[in-house]
Each structure stands twice: as structure tokens, then as C-alpha cells.
Write a protein that holds these residues in place. Sequence first.
Motif, short mmCIF file in Angstrom:
data_model
loop_
_atom_site.label_atom_id
_atom_site.label_comp_id
_atom_site.label_asym_id
_atom_site.label_seq_id
_atom_site.Cartn_x
_atom_site.Cartn_y
_atom_site.Cartn_z
N SER A 273 0.69 -1.28 0.09
CA SER A 273 -0.12 0.10 0.01
C SER A 273 0.53 1.15 0.04
CB SER A 273 -1.16 -0.02 1.08
OG SER A 273 -1.42 -0.79 1.00
N VAL A 274 2.03 1.35 0.93
CA VAL A 274 2.72 2.68 0.61
C VAL A 274 4.16 2.52 0.72
CG1 VAL A 274 3.60 4.22 1.83
CG2 VAL A 274 1.26 3.26 2.67
N LEU A 275 4.70 3.07 -0.02
CA LEU A 275 6.18 2.86 -0.77
C LEU A 275 6.92 4.12 -0.12
CD1 LEU A 275 9.04 1.45 -1.64
CD2 LEU A 275 8.38 2.28 -3.44
N VAL A 276 8.33 4.01 0.90
CA VAL A 276 8.76 4.91 1.56
C VAL A 276 10.58 4.86 1.10
CG1 VAL A 276 9.33 5.64 3.57
CG2 VAL A 276 7.71 5.07 3.62
N LEU A 277 10.68 4.92 0.03
CA LEU A 277 12.74 4.65 0.00
C LEU A 277 12.77 5.95 0.33
CD1 LEU A 277 14.40 3.56 -1.98
CD2 LEU A 277 14.03 5.35 -4.20
N MET A 278 13.86 5.26 1.67
CA MET A 278 15.30 6.40 1.87
C MET A 278 16.06 5.98 1.00
SD MET A 278 16.07 6.65 6.47
CE MET A 278 17.06 8.02 6.58
N THR A 279 17.35 6.66 0.47
CA THR A 279 18.15 6.67 -0.46
C THR A 279 19.42 7.85 0.23
OG1 THR A 279 19.04 6.23 -2.76
CG2 THR A 279 17.46 7.60 -2.28
N THR A 280 20.24 7.46 -0.28
CA THR A 280 21.17 8.62 -0.42
C THR A 280 21.29 8.85 -1.67
OG1 THR A 280 23.55 7.20 -0.27
CG2 THR A 280 22.70 7.91 1.74
N ARG A 281 20.88 8.70 -3.34
CA ARG A 281 20.87 9.04 -4.27
C ARG A 281 19.61 9.29 -5.31
NH1 ARG A 281 23.14 3.25 -6.28
NH2 ARG A 281 22.25 2.17 -5.36
N LEU A 282 19.68 9.78 -5.98
CA LEU A 282 18.53 9.70 -7.12
C LEU A 282 18.68 9.96 -8.14
CD1 LEU A 282 15.02 9.76 -6.69
CD2 LEU A 282 15.39 12.16 -6.60
N ASP A 283 18.40 9.14 -8.96
CA ASP A 283 18.87 9.26 -10.43
C ASP A 283 17.14 9.47 -11.44
OD1 ASP A 283 17.16 6.99 -11.05
OD2 ASP A 283 20.16 6.26 -10.64
N LEU A 284 17.12 9.91 -12.87
CA LEU A 284 16.01 9.88 -13.14
C LEU A 284 15.16 8.79 -13.45
CD1 LEU A 284 17.57 12.24 -16.02
CD2 LEU A 284 15.55 12.60 -14.50
N ALA A 285 16.29 7.71 -13.53
CA ALA A 285 15.35 6.46 -14.32
C ALA A 285 14.92 5.60 -12.54
CB ALA A 285 16.82 4.96 -14.29
N SER A 286 15.21 6.05 -11.24
CA SER A 286 14.06 5.32 -10.20
C SER A 286 13.09 6.64 -10.52
CB SER A 286 15.38 6.07 -8.85
OG SER A 286 16.23 4.95 -8.79
N ALA A 287 13.72 8.04 -10.46
CA ALA A 287 12.16 9.30 -10.08
C ALA A 287 10.83 8.64 -11.20
CB ALA A 287 12.51 10.48 -10.74
N GLN A 288 11.17 8.59 -11.84
CA GLN A 288 10.63 8.05 -13.17
C GLN A 288 9.93 5.98 -12.39
OE1 GLN A 288 9.34 9.46 -16.53
NE2 GLN A 288 7.82 7.41 -16.54
N TYR A 289 9.66 5.27 -12.38
CA TYR A 289 9.60 4.24 -11.72
C TYR A 289 8.85 4.62 -10.17
CZ TYR A 289 9.44 -0.85 -11.76
OH TYR A 289 8.95 -1.86 -11.73
N LEU A 290 9.00 5.38 -9.39
CA LEU A 290 8.44 5.95 -8.64
C LEU A 290 6.59 6.29 -8.87
CD1 LEU A 290 10.71 7.65 -6.10
CD2 LEU A 290 9.56 5.28 -5.68
N ILE A 291 7.16 7.46 -10.43
CA ILE A 291 5.65 8.29 -10.79
C ILE A 291 5.18 7.23 -11.46
CG2 ILE A 291 5.43 9.25 -12.98
CD1 ILE A 291 7.88 11.34 -12.31
N GLU A 292 5.71 5.38 -11.84
CA GLU A 292 4.95 4.20 -12.44
C GLU A 292 3.82 4.85 -11.17
OE1 GLU A 292 5.59 0.56 -13.93
OE2 GLU A 292 6.87 2.09 -14.83
N LEU A 293 4.80 3.69 -10.03
CA LEU A 293 3.93 3.23 -8.37
C LEU A 293 3.00 4.26 -7.82
CD1 LEU A 293 6.89 1.96 -7.12
CD2 LEU A 293 5.62 0.74 -8.36
N LYS A 294 3.56 5.46 -8.44
CA LYS A 294 1.97 5.96 -8.18
C LYS A 294 0.71 6.31 -8.80
CE LYS A 294 1.15 10.72 -5.89
NZ LYS A 294 -0.57 11.36 -7.56
N ASN A 295 1.17 5.85 -9.86
CA ASN A 295 -0.04 6.09 -11.00
C ASN A 295 -0.81 4.42 -10.81
OD1 ASN A 295 0.58 8.15 -12.07
ND2 ASN A 295 1.72 7.45 -13.83
N ARG A 296 -0.09 3.77 -10.43
CA ARG A 296 -0.69 1.88 -9.75
C ARG A 296 -1.36 2.07 -8.54
NH1 ARG A 296 4.40 -2.24 -10.67
NH2 ARG A 296 3.53 -2.63 -8.50
N GLY A 297 -1.44 3.19 -7.94
CA GLY A 297 -1.85 3.51 -6.57
C GLY A 297 -1.29 3.47 -5.46
N PHE A 298 0.41 3.55 -5.71
CA PHE A 298 1.17 3.16 -3.94
C PHE A 298 1.14 4.96 -4.17
CE2 PHE A 298 2.45 -0.61 -6.17
CZ PHE A 298 3.49 -1.22 -4.72
#
Length: 404
Positions: free
Chosen positions: A335-360
Motif C-alpha cells: 500500500s505504501v512505499l518509502v524509499l530512503m536513499t542517498t542517491r536519486l537518478d531519473l530512472a528511479s524517479a520515473q519508476y516512483l511516478i509509475e508506482l504512484k499511477n498504479r495506486g501506491f
Amino acid sequence: MITWRGAGYCFLIVIISAALAYSGLLFLEILLLSLIFLPISSAAFLLLSRRLLWIWQDLEFSTVEREGLTNLQIQMQQKGFWSNGQIDFVIRMPGNHSQPVFARKQLVLMAGSISHASFPMTCTHRGIYPVGLWRIRSRDLFGLFYLPVRTHRQCQRQQILLTALPVPQKITDLDHVFVFLSEQNHQAQHIGDEIDAVANLRAQRPGDSLKRAHWKLSARLNKIMIKEFESPFRRECLVILDLARPEYLANNQPGLLDLADFFTDRAAYLIQQVLETGNQLRVVSYQADGRAAYSADRPSDFYQMQLMLAKIDWTDHFAVDLVIAEETPVQRQASVLVLMTTRLDLASAQYLIELKNRGFQVYLLLVDEQQTENSLQQEALQGLDLAQIACLVINRHAYKDDAR
């Protein structure tokens, strides 16, 4: 190992032997034999006595929070009728920057006696450290030489593991996440179902929604009381921990250790608060030795989660977007995803957006102090902001003066 006194004694024997050979005074050979017999007999007694030497070592607390105090207790007992003379031993302890330090101590241990020694120690950084006897040897009664009481390999096998746990440190501006989890956990699916039955009433804690307040009892007690339900709607909260080494700290070992402590301290706070909301929790980390996953659903499980955080290692070997994809398949949807990280790239951001569109319900916690210098990271954050994904950039230096 021969001592300075032993070296002088050997030199004396050589001088006397040369004098005897030169003078021809054979009756003085008795003196030479006695000089040789004394160290041999002393070594024999030492070998016998060390077989009857009993050694115990124990930690007052084998698990402490980072910078907590514990004591290593050493006890030695000499049985039988022979004495060791002087026991010389070295203790291994954790030091600054996770490098071991060594402390030396000497004890006089006579036949039938017991000696004690105590070594206080603290761990500056979280982790697991071997502590205890590193070397132990005994000096003979004449002080001519040392003999090992235990081999170095035996000492290493008998060392004790000291675990330093991370200390939960508050993450500011994150209360809205816990309010959401608490509200979702304690909402009833249908009024009148068993899920709506009140099981407990307690004082309000940070993150509790006022929608669950028992106002009549709160007015009577003059403090806000919160309702807990018998069978709450339990969501699964997936926390992905990505502790990667930043490039600007690549050759700075003290800086990397401080970053790891900061990261795990805040991760401990995050996990503690999620467990307090009553939700199911799954924590995942991909390290050099593979995937590590831990599940918990009660606040009492927090200690086990601290142990997990004490062992967590660097995650540079895996790309973040691939980790997210592996842990969030369509057929197993949290139901909920929390990503705690020390780095962020465009591919990861794109996948997080996809998860939000799936209802996360997606949250990003980015531990970084040089975000303005990384253009790709800034672009990724802007994309997440446009997608209305909650992002919190945590500057490590802003928490520098936090007290334990």
C-alpha cells in the motif's frame, strides 16, 4: 619471547662458558650447569602452570546503543601448586572510525588465586565488533622470557561480538506520513463490523489523528485519549533502504562512517514510528552479499529492526530503480512505499511516478547535502514534484547539533 633480563642472562652464560674453556677449571662446570638448569626448570613450571590457568571473559552488555557504555570483564584463576609469575595480556576494543584499539594489562597471579580486570568501552559508530583477549602470555618466575598461554588463533576464536545499535533520531517534517499511516490503519471498512470495535484507549502520541479521539473521556481526564480498534485495517508499508556511498565522500572514511550513522539513526526513527502506527512493515536492503529483508508488525519488534540496521552495509552494487522494480511486482502490491536513499537518478524517479499511477502511496527521503551540485538529481526531484510525490531532502549538516 626473551626479555632483556633473559638476554643478559644468556650473555652471562656465554661469558662463563668462554671463561671455563679458556681456564680449564672443570670444577666450575657445576656453576654453568646450575645457570642452565634454572631457566629450564622455570620454563617447565610455566608450562605446567598454564595448563591449570582458567580464563573467563564476558561483556556486561553485549548489545548497546551507539556511544553507550559497556564493560569487558576478565577473570583468571590459577589452580594447582605452581604459579605463572606475571600474566601479560592485550585486549581488543572498538576505537574511533571503526578501527580496533588495543589495551595492555599485567597481573600477578599466584597459585590458588583469582584475579579480575575490567575494561570500559564504547562504540562511536553502529556495527558489530569483535572484542576480548587478543594475546595472552606469561612470564616465568625469574623474568627471563615469555611463553604464550593461548595461541593467537585461540584468542580470536574466543572473542565476543559487541553490537552497537543505531539511536533513533527524529526526522523533521515527516509527521504527515505517520498521520496518514495511522488514519489508514485504524479506519473501519464498514460501520458495525468487528474491525470497528474499540480494543484499547491510550494517550495521544505524535502521528495520531484526532479522528480517533475519544472526546468524552478526553474531557474528563483533561488530556486527549485515542481509540485503538480490535481488528484494524492493516496496510503493508514497504521501506527500501539504499545506503550508497556518495562520490564526494569516496576517499573519506570518517565521513562515510558519519553518513552511515546519520542514515541508520534516521531509518531507526522511521521504522519505530511506522510500527507505532500498527501497520505491517517490510524493510528491504540490497547489499554486497545480496538481498536482506525483514518483516515486523508490532512495536516490540523494533529491537530486531535495530539489529538489522546495525548490520546494514553499503548498497552501491545495485541500481535503485532495479531494486524498486524487484520489490514492487504487480502481483504483490504493497500500500505504501518509502524509499530512503542517498542517491536519486531519473530512472528511479520515473519508476516512483509509475508506482504512484498504479495506486501506491509513495514517499521519498533523500539524505543529501550537495543536492544543488547535482543537476540530474535536481531534474529527478522536479519530476517527482510535478507528479505530486512527497519528497523530503534531508541535509545532514542541518541535524548536526541534535542531542541524543
